[in-house]
Design a protein around this motif. Structure first.
Motif, PDB file in Angstrom:
ATOM      1  N   GLY A  27      33.288  17.208   4.914  1.00  0.00           N
ATOM      2  CA  GLY A  27      34.509  17.696   5.524  1.00  0.00           C
ATOM      3  C   GLY A  27      34.902  19.041   4.933  1.00  0.00           C
ATOM      4  N   SER A  28      35.667  19.807   5.675  1.00  0.00           N
ATOM      5  CA  SER A  28      36.104  21.129   5.231  1.00  0.00           C
ATOM      6  C   SER A  28      37.515  21.062   4.646  1.00  0.00           C
ATOM      7  N   ARG A  29      37.903  22.128   3.979  1.00  0.00           N
ATOM      8  CA  ARG A  29      39.260  22.224   3.430  1.00  0.00           C
ATOM      9  C   ARG A  29      40.300  22.112   4.551  1.00  0.00           C
ATOM     10  N   GLU A  30      40.026  22.752   5.676  1.00  0.00           N
ATOM     11  CA  GLU A  30      40.959  22.710   6.809  1.00  0.00           C
ATOM     12  C   GLU A  30      41.087  21.286   7.347  1.00  0.00           C
ATOM     13  N   GLU A  31      39.967  20.562   7.401  1.00  0.00           N
ATOM     14  CA  GLU A  31      40.004  19.179   7.879  1.00  0.00           C
ATOM     15  C   GLU A  31      40.754  18.276   6.896  1.00  0.00           C
ATOM     16  N   ASP A  67      32.942  12.240   4.455  1.00  0.00           N
ATOM     17  CA  ASP A  67      33.312  12.105   3.047  1.00  0.00           C
ATOM     18  C   ASP A  67      34.794  12.391   2.812  1.00  0.00           C
ATOM     19  N   LEU A  68      35.569  12.560   3.862  1.00  0.00           N
ATOM     20  CA  LEU A  68      37.015  12.738   3.759  1.00  0.00           C
ATOM     21  C   LEU A  68      37.705  11.387   3.878  1.00  0.00           C
ATOM     22  N   TYR A  69      38.653  11.131   2.999  1.00  0.00           N
ATOM     23  CA  TYR A  69      39.444   9.919   3.089  1.00  0.00           C
ATOM     24  C   TYR A  69      40.796  10.186   2.422  1.00  0.00           C
ATOM     25  N   ILE A  70      41.782   9.450   2.861  1.00  0.00           N
ATOM     26  CA  ILE A  70      43.146   9.612   2.355  1.00  0.00           C
ATOM     27  C   ILE A  70      43.384   8.671   1.186  1.00  0.00           C
ATOM     28  N   THR A  71      44.133   9.168   0.206  1.00  0.00           N
ATOM     29  CA  THR A  71      44.716   8.322  -0.831  1.00  0.00           C
ATOM     30  C   THR A  71      46.205   8.627  -0.875  1.00  0.00           C
ATOM     31  N   VAL A  72      46.979   7.624  -1.270  1.00  0.00           N
ATOM     32  CA  VAL A  72      48.426   7.789  -1.392  1.00  0.00           C
ATOM     33  C   VAL A  72      48.840   7.244  -2.747  1.00  0.00           C
ATOM     34  N   ASN A  73      49.628   8.044  -3.463  1.00  0.00           N
ATOM     35  CA  ASN A  73      50.147   7.636  -4.763  1.00  0.00           C
ATOM     36  C   ASN A  73      51.660   7.735  -4.756  1.00  0.00           C
ATOM     37  N   CYS A 149      43.868  14.269   0.089  1.00  0.00           N
ATOM     38  CA  CYS A 149      42.559  14.231   0.745  1.00  0.00           C
ATOM     39  C   CYS A 149      41.719  15.317   0.105  1.00  0.00           C
ATOM     40  N   GLY A 150      40.515  14.946  -0.336  1.00  0.00           N
ATOM     41  CA  GLY A 150      39.675  15.896  -1.046  1.00  0.00           C
ATOM     42  C   GLY A 150      38.392  16.225  -0.311  1.00  0.00           C
ATOM     43  N   VAL A 151      37.834  17.365  -0.709  1.00  0.00           N
ATOM     44  CA  VAL A 151      36.536  17.797  -0.182  1.00  0.00           C
ATOM     45  C   VAL A 151      35.565  17.889  -1.355  1.00  0.00           C
ATOM     46  N   TYR A 152      34.342  17.506  -1.086  1.00  0.00           N
ATOM     47  CA  TYR A 152      33.282  17.611  -2.083  1.00  0.00           C
ATOM     48  C   TYR A 152      32.536  18.907  -1.855  1.00  0.00           C
ATOM     49  N   LYS A 153      32.199  19.579  -2.939  1.00  0.00           N
ATOM     50  CA  LYS A 153      31.572  20.900  -2.828  1.00  0.00           C
ATOM     51  C   LYS A 153      30.062  20.808  -2.801  1.00  0.00           C
TER      52      LYS A 153
END
Length: 153
Positions: A27-31, A67-73, A149-153
């Protein structure tokens, strides 16, 4: 000759399609930003309980893409939702460190308190490759929640 040219054209097309698909596995930063904003919109429209339940359904696709997924804290770093790893759901993550010993959740809390939203770099296990990789996490404070939501490089 025509058959050879046709076969070469098919092979070339498949190579381009495969290369394009490989690039789109990440996934991209924009996504990532868009997925965080989609999550906030869902909380506004459907409530936090329903949205958190949908994120915690790791088989779902509404809040997960490659590889994009949401987490909530919450604001003390307790994980309320994790779209990739059910073992993280409900855990106090304040002392979580990356492979280099970086206390990234403590750092994120400080960034949230001072900036409200932004990017943070650390290392984490990519759910697709199962390897520790460099990650950039986009986070945004919404009410008393931190949507990530994070992106892997």
């Amino acid at each position: 000759m025509f058959k050879l040219l046709k076969a070469l054209l098919v092979c070339t097309s498949l190579a381009f399609c495969s290369a394009g698909h490989a690039a789109s596995e990440h996934g991209s930063r924009e996504e990532a930003i868009a997925l965080v904003q989609k999550t906030i919109a869902s909380i506004k429209a459907n409530g936090r309980e329903k949205t958190i339940a949908e994120i915690n359904n790791v088989q779902g696709t509404k809040f997960r893409d490659r590889d994009l997924y949401i987490t909530v804290n919450d604001m003390s770093a307790k994980n309320l939702a994790h779209g990739s790893n059910p073992r993280m759901q409900g855990k106090d993550l304040i002392d979580l460190k990356d492979a280099d010993g970086k206390a990234f959740m403590r750092e994120r809390l400080e960034l949230v308190k001072t900036k409200g939203k932004g990017w943070q770099d650390y290392k984490f296990v990519n759910p697709v490759s199962k390897q520790i990789e460099d990650k950039s996490m986009y986070f945004e404070k919404f009410e008393d929640l931190i949507i990530n939501c994070g992106v892997y490089k």
